[in-house]
Design an enzyme around this catalytic site. Structure first.
Site, PDB file in Angstrom:
ATOM      1  N   ASP A   1      -8.419   0.943  -4.298  1.00 38.68           N
ATOM      2  CA  ASP A   1      -9.892   0.253  -4.248  1.00 38.68           C
ATOM      3  C   ASP A   1     -10.788   1.219  -4.029  1.00 38.68           C
ATOM      4  O   ASP A   1     -10.080   2.312  -2.657  1.00 38.68           O
ATOM      5  CB  ASP A   1      -9.237  -0.113  -2.267  1.00 38.68           C
ATOM      6  N   ARG A  41      -0.061  -0.071  -4.609  1.00 36.57           N
ATOM      7  CA  ARG A  41      -2.168   0.201  -4.412  1.00 36.57           C
ATOM      8  C   ARG A  41      -1.898   1.008  -3.956  1.00 36.57           C
ATOM      9  O   ARG A  41      -1.346   1.680  -3.141  1.00 36.57           O
ATOM     10  CB  ARG A  41      -3.291  -1.272  -3.473  1.00 36.57           C
ATOM     11  N   GLU A  43     -10.104  -2.258  -7.570  1.00 41.68           N
ATOM     12  CA  GLU A  43     -10.620  -3.425  -6.598  1.00 41.68           C
ATOM     13  C   GLU A  43     -12.599  -3.237  -5.641  1.00 41.68           C
ATOM     14  O   GLU A  43     -12.814  -1.378  -4.752  1.00 41.68           O
ATOM     15  CB  GLU A  43      -9.868  -3.374  -4.968  1.00 41.68           C
ATOM     16  N   GLU A  48      -1.761  -9.508  -1.506  1.00 43.15           N
ATOM     17  CA  GLU A  48      -2.042  -8.216  -0.637  1.00 43.15           C
ATOM     18  C   GLU A  48      -1.061  -8.493   0.151  1.00 43.15           C
ATOM     19  O   GLU A  48      -0.466  -9.579   1.416  1.00 43.15           O
ATOM     20  CB  GLU A  48      -3.047  -7.778  -0.611  1.00 43.15           C
ATOM     21  N   HIS A  88     -13.640   0.212  -2.337  1.00 43.79           N
ATOM     22  CA  HIS A  88     -13.959  -0.380  -0.754  1.00 43.79           C
ATOM     23  C   HIS A  88     -15.307   0.689  -0.387  1.00 43.79           C
ATOM     24  O   HIS A  88     -16.200   0.809   0.295  1.00 43.79           O
ATOM     25  CB  HIS A  88     -13.486   0.656  -0.078  1.00 43.79           C
ATOM     26  N   HIS A 123      -6.763 -11.167  -0.028  1.00 41.66           N
ATOM     27  CA  HIS A 123      -6.673  -9.792   1.126  1.00 41.66           C
ATOM     28  C   HIS A 123      -5.691 -10.538   1.615  1.00 41.66           C
ATOM     29  O   HIS A 123      -5.645 -11.506   1.716  1.00 41.66           O
ATOM     30  CB  HIS A 123      -7.989  -9.585   1.049  1.00 41.66           C
ATOM     31  N   TYR A 163     -10.334   6.772   3.047  1.00 42.57           N
ATOM     32  CA  TYR A 163     -10.129   5.363   3.322  1.00 42.57           C
ATOM     33  C   TYR A 163      -9.045   5.418   2.991  1.00 42.57           C
ATOM     34  O   TYR A 163      -8.380   5.681   1.993  1.00 42.57           O
ATOM     35  CB  TYR A 163     -11.138   4.647   2.806  1.00 42.57           C
ATOM     36  N   ARG A 197     -10.580 -12.003  -4.816  1.00 42.21           N
ATOM     37  CA  ARG A 197     -10.270 -11.748  -3.312  1.00 42.21           C
ATOM     38  C   ARG A 197     -10.394 -12.376  -2.357  1.00 42.21           C
ATOM     39  O   ARG A 197     -10.018 -11.674  -1.402  1.00 42.21           O
ATOM     40  CB  ARG A 197     -10.045 -10.354  -3.586  1.00 42.21           C
ATOM     41  N   GLU A 256     -13.220  -9.999  -0.563  1.00 43.38           N
ATOM     42  CA  GLU A 256     -12.387 -10.538   0.935  1.00 43.38           C
ATOM     43  C   GLU A 256     -13.794 -10.303   1.359  1.00 43.38           C
ATOM     44  O   GLU A 256     -13.288 -10.800   2.624  1.00 43.38           O
ATOM     45  CB  GLU A 256     -12.134  -9.108   1.368  1.00 43.38           C
ATOM     46  N   HIS A 300       1.138  -1.410  -0.165  1.00 47.57           N
ATOM     47  CA  HIS A 300       0.384  -0.081  -0.090  1.00 47.57           C
ATOM     48  C   HIS A 300       0.833   1.358  -0.129  1.00 47.57           C
ATOM     49  O   HIS A 300       2.125   0.963   0.989  1.00 47.57           O
ATOM     50  CB  HIS A 300      -0.537  -0.223   0.640  1.00 47.57           C
ATOM     51  N   TRP A 334     -19.318   1.523   3.676  1.00 43.09           N
ATOM     52  CA  TRP A 334     -18.294   1.079   4.583  1.00 43.09           C
ATOM     53  C   TRP A 334     -17.237   0.008   4.068  1.00 43.09           C
ATOM     54  O   TRP A 334     -16.624  -0.185   3.502  1.00 43.09           O
ATOM     55  CB  TRP A 334     -18.013   1.382   5.783  1.00 43.09           C
ATOM     56  N   ASP A 338      -5.279  -7.339   9.158  1.00 40.21           N
ATOM     57  CA  ASP A 338      -6.674  -7.668   9.795  1.00 40.21           C
ATOM     58  C   ASP A 338      -7.057  -9.436   9.943  1.00 40.21           C
ATOM     59  O   ASP A 338      -7.673  -9.635  10.289  1.00 40.21           O
ATOM     60  CB  ASP A 338      -7.877  -7.053   9.832  1.00 40.21           C
TER      61      ASP A 338
END
Length: 402
Positions: free
Chosen positions: A210, A147, A236, A339, A212, A312, A159, A283, A262, A122, A402, A316
């Site tokens: 992304d 990304r 994405e 990723e 999102h 993904h 984001y 993903r 994801e 990223h 979100w 997290d």
């Protein structure tokens, strides 16, 4: 051979992770990731109250039967909580089986299909100048795919863009915070960002972005079309994917490659997208889609339609999931990209691992199993701390995706 113990371990070395450790009567154990960002305790309860009691005494070698038992036997099947819990069991059992065979997991899956695993990182900035600087730093580290996310003029928080110097972490408060969003400001600015990146760095690097889930299909079609001159590797999560047919409209208007998945939990979430060739990369993650057993079915199905994987790999997901994903990446014939958001040194200490990263590429290592362990004593020093993902509102106050 029987399962004699299955323990759920919750730890927070900078962020919350849930880990399942399954132990056999021969002393061999396996580790699975059960982390569901912002809903961790729901998976803990599902495992401890419902799945683990039914797991004790079973033969860990019967991975497929155990998977079907917990999937078909649940009646209330699918969904993020149930499929994350099932994934933890599945990955831990594959870890055990590979250790029993004294093989790295990728060998048990069928051997490697490549020598190294392409990954993207990223590059985020609060404005265009800092974003270009982030791209430059990523390129200097050897990344061939990056990304790009950038703060949007007129929007306070965007984001993918971190506060201050810290890495981006969306689960930033005890209870959900609120972010504001303007589709118009975003659509008007993002093409300028990618024009500047291409002007500065040329066409020798892969660029990803992304969205999102924040656009409608026609808005996503507009963005994809305006980004075509900059030849993105992918765009994405352009729209919320509950309605898979939304991608038909996007596909009609742009040749920018599309990636999604994801937040998917099963092959049924992406079946139409894949078989109608409405996406280019799937993903779906091992930890949120039932483990290796189920994601392998998704990948095999996707290969029939020239759709490639693009797992993904944000923080997290714990190093346990990353280890399993890299073994899968090494094997899967229709691999696309992986990723990579680097875990902190603190996280890596809790989860010692065999996988290695070098200048934009991973290798999973040759340790039997998936090569990731957990230091339980160290993990116990980092107690769970509730952390919630934010909610998103339009400038008029309307709750948004979100």
């Amino acid at each position: 051979m029987k399962i004699v113990d299955a323990k759920v371990i919750v730890t927070c070395p900078g962020r919350n992770f849930v880990t399942l450790k399954i132990t056999t009567d021969q002393g061999i154990y396996g580790i699975g990731d059960a982390t569901l960002n912002g809903r961790e305790k729901a998976v803990v309860s599902y495992l401890e109250d419902y799945l683990v009691p039914a797991l004790i005494g079973r033969d860990p070698q019967q991975i497929e039967d155990i998977w079907q038992f917990f999937y078909r036997g649940a009646y209330w099947r699918r969904g993020p909580v149930g499929m994350t819990a099932l994934a933890a069991i599945d990955v831990a059992l594959w870890d055990i089986k590979a250790k029993m065979a004294n093989m790295p997991l990728y060998q048990l899956l069928g051997g490697k299909s490549r020598e190294r695993i392409l990954t993207y990182t990223h590059a985020n900035g609060k404005d265009l100048d800092s974003t270009l600087d982030a791209v430059r730093k990523a390129k200097e580290k050897g990344y061939q795919a990056i990304r790009v996310q950038c703060g949007i003029p007129g929007i306070e928080k965007t984001y993918g863009v971190a506060k201050g110097e810290k890495s981006y972490e969306p689960a930033d408060s005890d209870l959900p915070s609120t972010e504001m969003w303007s589709t118009e400001k975003y659509l008007n600015f993002i093409p300028e960002v990618f024009a500047a990146v291409r002007k500065e760095f040329g066409r020798d690097i892969h660029l990803l972005h992304d969205v999102h889930h924040r656009l409608t299909p026609i808005e996503a079609a507009r963005l994809g079309k305006e980004l075509e001159p900059f030849h993105l590797f992918w765009m994405e999560d352009a729209v919320p994917a509950e309605n898979q047919e939304s991608f038909k409209l996007i596909r009609q208007h742009t040749t920018t490659p599309l990636a999604v998945g994801e937040v998917f939990n099963s092959i049924h979430d992406c079946r139409e997208l894949i078989q109608n060739q409405l996406i280019d990369y799937i993903r779906t993650t091992i930890v949120h889609a039932g483990g290796i057993s189920h994601v392998r079915r998704i990948a095999d199905f996707a290969s029939l339609f020239n759709v490639r994987t693009g797992f993904h790999g944000a923080t997290d997901l714990s190093p346990v999931c990353m280890g399993a994903a890299l073994h899968f990446d090494y094997w899967v014939p229709n691999f696309g990209i992986q990723e990579h958001m680097a875990h902190s040194a603190q996280m890596d200490e809790v989860f010692p691992h065999a996988y290695q990263f070098e200048r934009g590429f991973f290798t999973p290592g040759e340790t039997p199993g998936h090569g990731v362990d957990i230091d339980e004593k160290l993990a116990a020093k980092y107690p769970y701390k509730r952390a919630s993902l934010p909610v998103n509102r339009l400038e008029d106050g309307t709750l948004w995706h979100w």
